[in-house]
Motif scaffolding. Structure first.
Motif, mmCIF file in Angstrom:
data_model
loop_
_atom_site.group_PDB
_atom_site.id
_atom_site.type_symbol
_atom_site.label_atom_id
_atom_site.label_comp_id
_atom_site.label_asym_id
_atom_site.label_seq_id
_atom_site.Cartn_x
_atom_site.Cartn_y
_atom_site.Cartn_z
ATOM 1 N N ARG A 228 0.843 -1.198 0.000
ATOM 2 C CA ARG A 228 0.000 0.000 0.000
ATOM 3 C C ARG A 228 0.874 1.242 0.000
ATOM 4 N N GLU B 152 0.563 5.773 0.326
ATOM 5 C CA GLU B 152 -0.228 7.001 0.468
ATOM 6 C C GLU B 152 0.716 8.166 0.680
ATOM 7 N N GLY B 153 0.656 9.149 -0.198
ATOM 8 C CA GLY B 153 1.548 10.296 -0.099
ATOM 9 C C GLY B 153 2.992 9.868 -0.237
ATOM 10 N N HIS C 181 4.427 7.783 1.943
ATOM 11 C CA HIS C 181 4.596 6.581 2.744
ATOM 12 C C HIS C 181 4.164 5.325 1.999
ATOM 13 N N ARG D 234 5.126 0.687 8.314
ATOM 14 C CA ARG D 234 5.094 1.897 7.495
ATOM 15 C C ARG D 234 6.497 2.450 7.318
ATOM 16 N N GLY E 94 -1.421 7.057 -3.921
ATOM 17 C CA GLY E 94 -2.783 6.965 -3.404
ATOM 18 C C GLY E 94 -3.701 8.088 -3.805
ATOM 19 N N ARG E 95 -3.421 8.762 -4.904
ATOM 20 C CA ARG E 95 -4.272 9.863 -5.374
ATOM 21 C C ARG E 95 -5.516 9.296 -6.065
ATOM 22 N N TYR F 35 2.408 6.376 -11.962
ATOM 23 C CA TYR F 35 1.127 5.666 -11.887
ATOM 24 C C TYR F 35 0.945 4.699 -13.049
#
Length: 465
Positions: free
Chosen positions: A40, A42-43, A45, A53, A69-70, A298
């Motif tokens: 996973r 996000e940002g 991280h 993390r 994670g956008r 992406y």
């Protein structure tokens, strides 16, 4: 549904270990340790399969510029896939999305770089640039003007041709073959390791003289292009001496040598600009190769930006065919993601953030110069590294078996920080969304990791000057 036997009771780690072949894999280490499985992001991280993390100061691989994670990036993919997932882009077919991105890139690019050739990534963009050199000069009536000049410590991709042109330490292995005919390599503008008796200005003079001497020896009629990363990335975050790139460009102009800027890493905000060649270094290249930050990782996409001058020569008479391209050139889903990526960067002023926070990062990271193991801290904005040495005065390196950069990255990883070990370097290229508080975490954590590894090295008997 029957589950294949190979997947029964398998974990992602075991499937990867038993079946995946990774780029630049070291067989012994991989067989022993396998891979870190990430699940996973996000940002800035990422999280591994165990739920740990990490702050990703590597930025994926120089590329997660707008952060992970956008939702709107994912939505752009989905919307385009539903509208038009694919179209042939060869000859005279396009998609409206691809055309919009071509126009947007032309608007962002410096000077007259108004023509865009879409590729699948950085390697294919650079390969196309190198091939275009020969094509262009042939169109001008100089079919022998095909030689390409690059530098030591350069990395330009992993196709047969781009790896032959690049020459980074460790990339050339005897098991593979490389092209040598028509490819020339100059000294790297490695300011930290210049001859001790030379000033920065004298070192720059020497590098320019070396280029002029090569042209005189081989003949300007046989050299068609010079390729340079504005800052050499994987080759060591090598920032050239003041004025170096401008003077190399001037030499190219005098001898009708095309200047190719390999901005696969430095474009789309890494140095606080859409493109670094002009805005950071005052050089107007004939071609720019870009990828990575174009889509923030992406989806795959690369592009080669060509000047109107090159297009006019190749298109003159209207009878020629430009016989190169890829099934996924101008892929509409990739182009939709790139457009959304640029929209986010503009809306959130991520170029400005990269410049501001990047300057803070430079200042904070320089504090690590006081550590006994650190010989040099260098780079610009969000493209930085720390070089480890055994002795600050002589700049002597530790023996390879010390493996200090990998040990530093592993120690940092155990404290929640991911940095990239490259030779005797630890490299950082985080997302452009990074904050000053996150910079503090990176620098302080990396400093602790270096200090711990230093203590371990001393206990093991390594001498540090």
């Amino acid at each position: 549904m029957n589950v294949p036997q190979i997947l029964t009771n398998a974990t992602p780690w075991t499937l990867d270990h038993d079946h995946a072949v990774h780029p630049w894999v070291n067989f012994g280490a991989f067989e022993r340790d396998g891979s870190l499985v990430l699940t996973r992001g996000e940002g800035c991280h990422v999280w591994d399969a165990a739920g740990t993390r990490y702050f990703d100061a590597i930025g994926g691989m120089w590329c997660t510029n707008v952060g992970l994670g956008r939702a709107e990036m994912a939505q752009a993919m989905a919307d385009q896939a539903m509208k038009l997932a694919y179209t042939n882009y060869f000859c005279d077919v396009t998609s409206d999305t691809t055309a919009l991105l071509a126009g947007k890139l032309a608007a962002l690019a410096p000077g007259d770089l108004n023509r865009v050739f879409f590729t699948t990534g950085g390697s294919t963009a650079v390969e196309t640039a190198i091939r275009t050199v020969a094509y262009y000069h042939h169109c001008k009536g100089n079919p022998q003007k095909t030689g390409i000049v690059a530098r030591e410590n350069s990395y330009h991709g992993s196709t047969y041709l781009t790896q032959s042109v690049g020459k980074r330490n460790g990339d050339r292995v005897e098991e593979f073959r490389y092209q040598s005919e028509g490819i020339y390599h100059l000294s790297s503008p490695y300011l930290y390791r210049r001859p001790a008796h030379l000033t920065e200005a004298q070192f720059c003079d020497q590098l320019i003289a070396e280029f002029e001497a090569l042209i005189a020896r081989e003949g300007a009629d046989r050299i068609g292009g010079f390729i340079a990363e504005p800052i050499q990335a994987s080759g060591g975050i090598i920032v050239p001496p003041a004025g170096y790139l401008q003077r190399m460009w001037e030499v190219c102009q005098r001898h009708d040598i095309l200047f190719i800027a390999d901005e696969v890493v430095t474009s789309f905000g890494r140095l606080g600009h859409w493109f670094a060649s002009w805005d950071e270094f005052g050089v107007m290249p004939d071609m720019i190769a870009t990828a990575k930050g174009l889509t923030s990782g992406y989806v795959p996409l690369g592009a080669l930006l060509l000047s109107d001058r090159i297009w006019a020569v190749m298109a003159e008479g209207g009878q020629r065919w430009f016989t190169t391209g890829f099934t996924y050139s101008g892929h509409p889903v990739s182009c939709a993601v790139a457009l959304k990526n640029i929209e986010i960067m503009e809306r959130e002023d991520l170029l400005g953030n990269a410049a501001r926070v990047g300057a803070y990062f430079e200042t904070r990271l320089a504090e690590l110069s006081a550590l006994p193991l650190v010989g040099d801290v260098r780079g610009r904005k969000l493209m930085l590294c720390v070089e480890s040495v055994a002795d600050k005065e002589s700049k002597a390196l530790l023996p390879d078996e010390a493996n200090e950069s990998k040990r530093i990255s592993a120690t940092a990883e155990a404290m929640g920080l991911m940095v990239r070990p490259l030779g005797h370097l630890n490299v950082m290229s985080p997302a452009l969304t990074i904050t000053e508080g996150q910079v503090d975490f990176v620098v302080e954590t990396l400093g602790k990791a270096i200090a711990r590894v230093t203590d371990d090295l001393v206990r093991e008997g390594y001498r540090l000057g």
